[in-house]
Design a protein around this motif. Sequence first.
Motif, PDB file in Angstrom:
ATOM      1  N   LEU A   1       0.827  -1.203   0.000  1.00 23.45           N
ATOM      2  CA  LEU A   1       0.000   0.000   0.000  1.00 23.45           C
ATOM      3  C   LEU A   1       0.865   1.258   0.000  1.00 23.45           C
ATOM      4  CD1 LEU A   1      -2.851  -1.169   2.406  1.00 23.45           C
ATOM      5  CD2 LEU A   1      -2.812  -1.160  -0.092  1.00 23.45           C
ATOM      6  N   ALA A   2       2.041   1.194   0.643  1.00 19.81           N
ATOM      7  CA  ALA A   2       2.972   2.321   0.573  1.00 19.81           C
ATOM      8  C   ALA A   2       3.521   2.470  -0.844  1.00 19.81           C
ATOM      9  CB  ALA A   2       4.114   2.110   1.569  1.00 19.81           C
ATOM     10  N   ALA A   3       3.764   1.329  -1.505  1.00 23.24           N
ATOM     11  CA  ALA A   3       4.248   1.378  -2.884  1.00 23.24           C
ATOM     12  C   ALA A   3       3.226   2.024  -3.811  1.00 23.24           C
ATOM     13  CB  ALA A   3       4.577  -0.030  -3.363  1.00 23.24           C
ATOM     14  N   ALA A   4       1.936   1.825  -3.510  1.00 28.08           N
ATOM     15  CA  ALA A   4       0.887   2.450  -4.318  1.00 28.08           C
ATOM     16  C   ALA A   4       0.984   3.970  -4.255  1.00 28.08           C
ATOM     17  CB  ALA A   4      -0.486   1.986  -3.842  1.00 28.08           C
ATOM     18  N   VAL A   5       1.344   4.491  -3.099  1.00 26.17           N
ATOM     19  CA  VAL A   5       1.530   5.940  -2.949  1.00 26.17           C
ATOM     20  C   VAL A   5       2.713   6.410  -3.787  1.00 26.17           C
ATOM     21  CG1 VAL A   5       2.025   7.793  -1.312  1.00 26.17           C
ATOM     22  CG2 VAL A   5       0.517   5.907  -0.637  1.00 26.17           C
ATOM     23  N   VAL A   6       3.800   5.654  -3.760  1.00 20.90           N
ATOM     24  CA  VAL A   6       4.987   6.016  -4.541  1.00 20.90           C
ATOM     25  C   VAL A   6       4.659   6.028  -6.035  1.00 20.90           C
ATOM     26  CG1 VAL A   6       7.315   5.297  -5.174  1.00 20.90           C
ATOM     27  CG2 VAL A   6       6.559   5.122  -2.789  1.00 20.90           C
ATOM     28  N   VAL A   7       3.911   5.035  -6.476  1.00 17.31           N
ATOM     29  CA  VAL A   7       3.516   4.971  -7.883  1.00 17.31           C
ATOM     30  C   VAL A   7       2.713   6.213  -8.269  1.00 17.31           C
ATOM     31  CG1 VAL A   7       2.050   3.764  -9.545  1.00 17.31           C
ATOM     32  CG2 VAL A   7       3.610   2.475  -8.090  1.00 17.31           C
ATOM     33  N   ASP A   8       1.788   6.619  -7.399  1.00 18.51           N
ATOM     34  CA  ASP A   8       0.985   7.801  -7.708  1.00 18.51           C
ATOM     35  C   ASP A   8       1.827   9.067  -7.733  1.00 18.51           C
ATOM     36  OD1 ASP A   8      -1.284   6.350  -8.026  1.00 18.51           O
ATOM     37  OD2 ASP A   8      -2.409   7.257  -6.382  1.00 18.51           O
ATOM     38  N   VAL A   9       2.791   9.170  -6.844  1.00 19.48           N
ATOM     39  CA  VAL A   9       3.686  10.338  -6.859  1.00 19.48           C
ATOM     40  C   VAL A   9       4.425  10.416  -8.195  1.00 19.48           C
ATOM     41  CG1 VAL A   9       5.758  11.351  -5.847  1.00 19.48           C
ATOM     42  CG2 VAL A   9       3.961  10.431  -4.356  1.00 19.48           C
ATOM     43  N   LEU A  10       4.937   9.281  -8.655  1.00 23.95           N
ATOM     44  CA  LEU A  10       5.610   9.253  -9.955  1.00 23.95           C
ATOM     45  C   LEU A  10       4.635   9.565 -11.085  1.00 23.95           C
ATOM     46  CD1 LEU A  10       7.827   6.061  -9.458  1.00 23.95           C
ATOM     47  CD2 LEU A  10       8.595   8.451  -9.482  1.00 23.95           C
TER      48      LEU A  10
ATOM     49  N   PRO B   1       3.360   9.029 -16.262  1.00 21.52           N
ATOM     50  CA  PRO B   1       2.011   8.459 -16.202  1.00 21.52           C
ATOM     51  C   PRO B   1       1.952   6.961 -16.466  1.00 21.52           C
ATOM     52  CG  PRO B   1       2.319   9.743 -18.219  1.00 21.52           C
ATOM     53  CD  PRO B   1       3.508  10.005 -17.363  1.00 21.52           C
ATOM     54  N   ARG B   2       2.907   6.413 -17.195  1.00 22.95           N
ATOM     55  CA  ARG B   2       2.837   4.992 -17.552  1.00 22.95           C
ATOM     56  C   ARG B   2       3.010   4.070 -16.346  1.00 22.95           C
ATOM     57  NH1 ARG B   2       5.861   4.069 -23.412  1.00 22.95           N
ATOM     58  NH2 ARG B   2       4.477   5.430 -24.624  1.00 22.95           N
ATOM     59  N   VAL B   3       3.666   4.553 -15.305  1.00 17.59           N
ATOM     60  CA  VAL B   3       3.878   3.683 -14.143  1.00 17.59           C
ATOM     61  C   VAL B   3       2.571   3.428 -13.395  1.00 17.59           C
ATOM     62  CG1 VAL B   3       6.226   4.549 -13.856  1.00 17.59           C
ATOM     63  CG2 VAL B   3       4.394   5.565 -12.509  1.00 17.59           C
ATOM     64  N   ALA B   4       1.527   4.199 -13.707  1.00 17.83           N
ATOM     65  CA  ALA B   4       0.258   4.058 -12.988  1.00 17.83           C
ATOM     66  C   ALA B   4      -0.299   2.646 -13.086  1.00 17.83           C
ATOM     67  CB  ALA B   4      -0.760   5.067 -13.520  1.00 17.83           C
ATOM     68  N   MET B   5      -0.033   1.942 -14.205  1.00 20.82           N
ATOM     69  CA  MET B   5      -0.569   0.594 -14.385  1.00 20.82           C
ATOM     70  C   MET B   5      -0.023  -0.385 -13.360  1.00 20.82           C
ATOM     71  SD  MET B   5      -2.851   0.765 -16.629  1.00 20.82           S
ATOM     72  CE  MET B   5      -3.156  -0.997 -16.672  1.00 20.82           C
ATOM     73  N   LEU B   6       1.112  -0.062 -12.742  1.00 21.83           N
ATOM     74  CA  LEU B   6       1.640  -0.950 -11.706  1.00 21.83           C
ATOM     75  C   LEU B   6       0.665  -1.110 -10.546  1.00 21.83           C
ATOM     76  CD1 LEU B   6       5.368   0.241 -11.543  1.00 21.83           C
ATOM     77  CD2 LEU B   6       4.492  -1.878 -12.535  1.00 21.83           C
ATOM     78  N   ASN B   7      -0.133  -0.081 -10.319  1.00 19.83           N
ATOM     79  CA  ASN B   7      -1.073  -0.145  -9.189  1.00 19.83           C
ATOM     80  C   ASN B   7      -2.213  -1.117  -9.432  1.00 19.83           C
ATOM     81  OD1 ASN B   7       0.132   1.408  -7.282  1.00 19.83           O
ATOM     82  ND2 ASN B   7      -1.026   3.276  -7.721  1.00 19.83           N
ATOM     83  N   LEU B   8      -2.403  -1.541 -10.677  1.00 17.45           N
ATOM     84  CA  LEU B   8      -3.412  -2.562 -10.932  1.00 17.45           C
ATOM     85  C   LEU B   8      -3.064  -3.833 -10.169  1.00 17.45           C
ATOM     86  CD1 LEU B   8      -5.983  -3.144 -12.615  1.00 17.45           C
ATOM     87  CD2 LEU B   8      -4.494  -4.081 -14.387  1.00 17.45           C
ATOM     88  N   LEU B   9      -1.776  -4.119 -10.059  1.00 18.12           N
ATOM     89  CA  LEU B   9      -1.333  -5.269  -9.281  1.00 18.12           C
ATOM     90  C   LEU B   9      -1.077  -4.896  -7.828  1.00 18.12           C
ATOM     91  CD1 LEU B   9      -0.308  -8.177  -8.974  1.00 18.12           C
ATOM     92  CD2 LEU B   9       1.938  -7.363  -9.743  1.00 18.12           C
ATOM     93  N   ILE B  10      -0.411  -3.778  -7.603  1.00 20.93           N
ATOM     94  CA  ILE B  10       0.034  -3.430  -6.250  1.00 20.93           C
ATOM     95  C   ILE B  10      -1.140  -3.249  -5.294  1.00 20.93           C
ATOM     96  CG2 ILE B  10       1.140  -1.613  -4.886  1.00 20.93           C
ATOM     97  CD1 ILE B  10       3.099  -1.229  -7.214  1.00 20.93           C
ATOM     98  N   VAL B  11      -2.134  -2.469  -5.698  1.00 18.75           N
ATOM     99  CA  VAL B  11      -3.256  -2.182  -4.789  1.00 18.75           C
ATOM    100  C   VAL B  11      -4.057  -3.441  -4.499  1.00 18.75           C
ATOM    101  CG1 VAL B  11      -5.442  -0.941  -4.545  1.00 18.75           C
ATOM    102  CG2 VAL B  11      -3.424   0.253  -5.409  1.00 18.75           C
ATOM    103  N   TRP B  12      -4.416  -4.185  -5.559  1.00 22.06           N
ATOM    104  CA  TRP B  12      -5.248  -5.372  -5.324  1.00 22.06           C
ATOM    105  C   TRP B  12      -4.466  -6.470  -4.622  1.00 22.06           C
ATOM    106  CZ3 TRP B  12      -9.756  -3.835  -5.070  1.00 22.06           C
ATOM    107  CH2 TRP B  12     -10.323  -2.964  -5.999  1.00 22.06           C
TER     108      TRP B  12
END
Length: 459
Positions: free
Chosen positions: A183-192, A198-209
């Motif tokens: 969940l902390a990594a999800a915050v880092v992804v959003d900051v980036l 913007p392309r790193v946002a797709m990482l949260n599809l895996l990280i958050v769930w």
Amino acid sequence: MTPATMRGPAAALAAATPAGRDRYVDLLRVVSLGVVIAGHWLMAVPVTDAGGTARVTNVLALVPALAPATWLLQVMPVFFLVGGFAHATALTSIARRGGGYADFARSRTARLLRPTAVFVAIWLALALGAALAGQDHGLVRVALRTVVQPLWFLGVYLGLVALAPAMWRLHRRFGAAVPAALLAAAVVVDVLRFHGHPRVAMLNLLIVWAGVHQLGFLYADGTLQRGGRRLGLLLAGGGLTAVVLLTSAGPYPVSMVGVPGEAISNMSPPTAALAAHAVWLVGLVLLLREPATRLLRRARVWRAVVAANGLAMTAFLWHLSAAFVVLVTLGGLSAGAPGSAGWWATRPLWIGAAALVTAVLVLTFRRFDAARPTVITAGPGPRAAAGAALCTLGVLGVSAVGFGGLLEGRTATLLVVPVTAPVAVALVALGAGLLRAAPLSSPRRPEAAANGEIVGGRR
């Protein structure tokens, strides 16, 4: 569900429930899928643009004041929480019987892919027929694209199935630190994401769930329950406070579902705001556990939950199909603009009609959602892992591209690669074939379905 059905297989299953079964998990699965279905029906609004083209939009785009309601109606995190619990239970059971990765991947994916394959095959045939007949336009094309969109959740879920054994090992070593880190990594992804990447946002599809799924492991080993009411209040209060701050002072929209016209969606891909929303919902789940468990001790209530669990996945797959049937036959059943008193007055009729058609579809297709005993064997899993990965990509691809414009070569971006509907379906078929071909050895006794997965009238 008729009274006769309630007195049949569901009653027998309910009566045979082991004393140690966590009935609350089964209730959560039913409620989470039920709320998602009802929410889709409520939010769907048919409109016609200036050119006379019919389409379906989200009521939140027309009545933004309803957006805070999604803080209760967006309950998909609860389903992933239950999924983590069920996978922890299944992994423990399979390991105890001497099984390996291939056994887990095959058993978990099979009960999802069987009903999904039937659903996809029927809509693929309808899409092909519409295209050949020259009817792939207007509301037909909208339906062909929309009905498969909820499959995104199955795609993500299949991905978590593929990763579950490895994540379970991390859980056993690091415990609560794993979801906290995710969940902390999800915050880092959003900051980036908001600072030029913007392309790193797709990482949260895996990280958050995956983070929410990992919380299900904490429920499975009793960590969350041991925290008691205090932990429930902490998670619910902290998560909700974070949601308020992120959506008021931060860059995130209020709605926890995607809304047409908004520059940012909290769902596609998931954001830190959705992660905070998941934390608040997990806290709420813990706070409601004790009174709900007392209620589930009543025989009639438990029978209803058992019966609903046998229908939930089939209903989820076909509920948007039912909505389009009602839309074509009865229109929007609306008396006034969305959000008006007349519109609200007709919502029970609209939802009731969609529920009735869904019931007919469930009775037709529920046989494909029947759980079957899983033969536990001891075998290696590289081929099974590849199969699970391909199924994940294929289902996500079908959800992204839809079946509208089937013969026109319409594409959608799957991660970073454009795919067509036939390619996506082929990925699912190839993945399923690899899962079936995964090398296994000496068969042993069948494995029972995991807690939280009473399906198809069997457990």
